[in-house]
Scaffold this motif. Structure first.
Motif, PDB file in Angstrom:
ATOM      1  N   SER A 130       0.839  -1.202   0.000  1.00 14.49           N
ATOM      2  CA  SER A 130       0.000   0.000   0.000  1.00 14.49           C
ATOM      3  C   SER A 130       0.870   1.248   0.000  1.00 14.49           C
ATOM      4  CB  SER A 130      -0.908   0.013   1.233  1.00 14.49           C
ATOM      5  OG  SER A 130      -1.759  -1.115   1.250  1.00 14.49           O
ATOM      6  N   THR A 131       0.406   2.273  -0.686  1.00 12.42           N
ATOM      7  CA  THR A 131       1.099   3.553  -0.641  1.00 12.42           C
ATOM      8  C   THR A 131       0.858   4.222   0.703  1.00 12.42           C
ATOM      9  OG1 THR A 131       1.241   5.765  -1.612  1.00 12.42           O
ATOM     10  CG2 THR A 131      -0.883   4.629  -1.781  1.00 12.42           C
ATOM     11  N   TYR A 132       1.859   4.929   1.181  1.00 12.67           N
ATOM     12  CA  TYR A 132       1.698   5.667   2.429  1.00 12.67           C
ATOM     13  C   TYR A 132       0.820   6.899   2.260  1.00 12.67           C
ATOM     14  CZ  TYR A 132       5.758   3.026   4.154  1.00 12.67           C
ATOM     15  OH  TYR A 132       6.620   2.038   4.544  1.00 12.67           O
ATOM     16  N   HIS A 133       0.459   7.217   1.015  1.00 10.18           N
ATOM     17  CA  HIS A 133      -0.137   8.521   0.739  1.00 10.18           C
ATOM     18  C   HIS A 133      -1.636   8.474   0.456  1.00 10.18           C
ATOM     19  CE1 HIS A 133       4.006   9.626   0.809  1.00 10.18           C
ATOM     20  NE2 HIS A 133       4.278   8.887  -0.252  1.00 10.18           N
ATOM     21  N   ASP A 134      -2.281   7.347   0.763  1.00 13.58           N
ATOM     22  CA  ASP A 134      -3.743   7.367   0.702  1.00 13.58           C
ATOM     23  C   ASP A 134      -4.278   7.823   2.059  1.00 13.58           C
ATOM     24  OD1 ASP A 134      -3.553   5.207   2.413  1.00 13.58           O
ATOM     25  OD2 ASP A 134      -4.146   3.718   0.933  1.00 13.58           O
ATOM     26  N   ASP A 135      -5.540   8.210   2.074  1.00 15.13           N
ATOM     27  CA  ASP A 135      -6.111   8.782   3.299  1.00 15.13           C
ATOM     28  C   ASP A 135      -6.085   7.795   4.458  1.00 15.13           C
ATOM     29  OD1 ASP A 135      -6.591  11.182   2.063  1.00 15.13           O
ATOM     30  OD2 ASP A 135      -8.653  10.684   1.488  1.00 15.13           O
ATOM     31  N   ARG A 136      -6.222   6.519   4.156  1.00 13.04           N
ATOM     32  CA  ARG A 136      -6.265   5.519   5.226  1.00 13.04           C
ATOM     33  C   ARG A 136      -4.967   5.525   6.033  1.00 13.04           C
ATOM     34  NH1 ARG A 136      -4.724   0.119   5.956  1.00 13.04           N
ATOM     35  NH2 ARG A 136      -3.683   0.146   3.931  1.00 13.04           N
ATOM     36  N   LEU A 137      -3.825   5.519   5.356  1.00 12.55           N
ATOM     37  CA  LEU A 137      -2.554   5.477   6.072  1.00 12.55           C
ATOM     38  C   LEU A 137      -2.086   6.862   6.507  1.00 12.55           C
ATOM     39  CD1 LEU A 137      -0.551   2.683   4.218  1.00 12.55           C
ATOM     40  CD2 LEU A 137      -1.809   2.586   6.373  1.00 12.55           C
ATOM     41  N   ARG A 138      -2.546   7.906   5.828  1.00 17.21           N
ATOM     42  CA  ARG A 138      -2.231   9.248   6.341  1.00 17.21           C
ATOM     43  C   ARG A 138      -2.870   9.457   7.711  1.00 17.21           C
ATOM     44  NH1 ARG A 138      -3.394  11.765   1.012  1.00 17.21           N
ATOM     45  NH2 ARG A 138      -1.408  12.139  -0.044  1.00 17.21           N
ATOM     46  N   ASN A 139      -4.054   8.877   7.888  1.00 17.00           N
ATOM     47  CA  ASN A 139      -4.775   9.038   9.152  1.00 17.00           C
ATOM     48  C   ASN A 139      -4.451   7.946  10.167  1.00 17.00           C
ATOM     49  OD1 ASN A 139      -6.165  11.336   8.192  1.00 17.00           O
ATOM     50  ND2 ASN A 139      -7.671  10.037   7.151  1.00 17.00           N
ATOM     51  N   ALA A 140      -3.648   6.970   9.775  1.00 17.42           N
ATOM     52  CA  ALA A 140      -3.302   5.885  10.700  1.00 17.42           C
ATOM     53  C   ALA A 140      -2.385   6.412  11.801  1.00 17.42           C
ATOM     54  CB  ALA A 140      -2.619   4.751   9.945  1.00 17.42           C
ATOM     55  N   PRO A 141      -2.568   5.971  13.036  1.00 25.37           N
ATOM     56  CA  PRO A 141      -1.694   6.424  14.130  1.00 25.37           C
ATOM     57  C   PRO A 141      -0.286   5.858  13.976  1.00 25.37           C
ATOM     58  CG  PRO A 141      -3.182   4.709  14.892  1.00 25.37           C
ATOM     59  CD  PRO A 141      -3.610   5.038  13.498  1.00 25.37           C
ATOM     60  N   VAL A 142       0.665   6.521  14.595  1.00 22.80           N
ATOM     61  CA  VAL A 142       2.064   6.109  14.448  1.00 22.80           C
ATOM     62  C   VAL A 142       2.293   4.705  15.000  1.00 22.80           C
ATOM     63  CG1 VAL A 142       2.970   8.452  14.428  1.00 22.80           C
ATOM     64  CG2 VAL A 142       2.636   7.284  16.627  1.00 22.80           C
TER      65      VAL A 142
END
Length: 253
Positions: free
Chosen positions: A158-170
């Motif tokens: 998965s790309t880091y730049h979709d909304d799902r992973l942008r909003n994922a906690p660290v």
């Protein structure tokens, strides 16, 4: 007054001293042999050998319950696991299925949302260095999932730049690095906890660099996140443009 005659030792005296020296030498040898037997040749088991002493037949024993090696108490759960103190008590993570039929998690109730370490330029620089060693081959220079092995046919992450992973906690990224996810193996054996958090900080910087107009922030200490993200954008773009090379047969490498 002593004379030369009075200083001459009798043969009997010489024999007595020689006997004493011999006895001392024999005693020393016996003592040395005894120490060697006790300290070096004592009975012992080799690794993974069978034992007739223990009921389960194993010579190698498990550590007693509660044993902690020096320096590894790991009281800070957030730092060592990326999870909250009450992990497992919240609602289960929500998931969906993507276009390829893969299960995609869309919520992360157990993952910590804040870094358990200070985020500095030094931490991000360390994360970049470790990212280039362990992650870039699959995830690509800017985290778009276009690493070299993906170009060779390996499944695309998965790309880091979709909304799902942008909003994922660290904590989610830390947990994935530690335990793996999907076809990705865990890297707990190769990457120590501090370096895992450094990589997570660098991933956040990549996300900011590819979405400069978004509202993502990084809690930096001692440096400006905007400048770090700008530097990351410039370096990553240059490397992305320069990375494909054409071989003699026209093959992209």
């Amino acid at each position: 007054m002593l004379t030369s005659k009075s200083r001459v030792q009798s043969p009997k005296s010489k024999v007595g001293k020689a006997s004493l020296y011999c006895l001392l030498l024999v005693a020393y040898c016996l003592l040395a042999v005894g120490c060697r037997y006790d300290m070096q040749d004592q009975p012992r088991y080799k690794a993974l050998k069978k034992s007739d002493f223990f009921s389960d037949g194993r010579a190698m024993r498990d550590l007693p319950e509660g044993t902690v090696s020096r320096g590894n108490l790991r009281e800070n759960k957030a730092f060592y696991t990326g999870k909250k103190e009450n992990a497992g008590t919240a609602a289960p993570a929500a998931s969906t299925t993507d276009a390829l039929g893969n299960t995609v998690v869309t919520s992360f109730p157990d993952a910590v949302e804040e870094f358990p370490v200070p985020v500095s330029k030094e931490l991000i620089d360390r994360g970049e260095q470790r990212y280039r060693v362990f992650c870039i081959v699959c995830h690509g220079p800017v985290g778009s999932g276009d690493g070299m092995v993906v170009r060779r046919g390996y499944p695309k992450p998965s790309t880091y730049h979709d909304d799902r992973l942008r909003n994922a906690p660290v904590g989610h990224f830390y947990d994935v690095i530690t335990n793996g996810w999907g076809k990705m193996n865990g890297y707990a054996a190769q990457i120590p906890p501090a370096d895992r958090w450094a990589i997570v900080a660098y991933i956040r910087t990549l996300q900011i660099s590819q979405n400069p107009n978004g509202n993502m922030t990084l809690p930096m200490t001692g440096a400006d996140v905007g400048q770090s993200a700008a530097n990351t954008t410039t370096q990553s773009t240059t490397q992305t443009m320069a990375s494909p090379r054409t071989g003699n047969q026209g093959e992209t490498r």
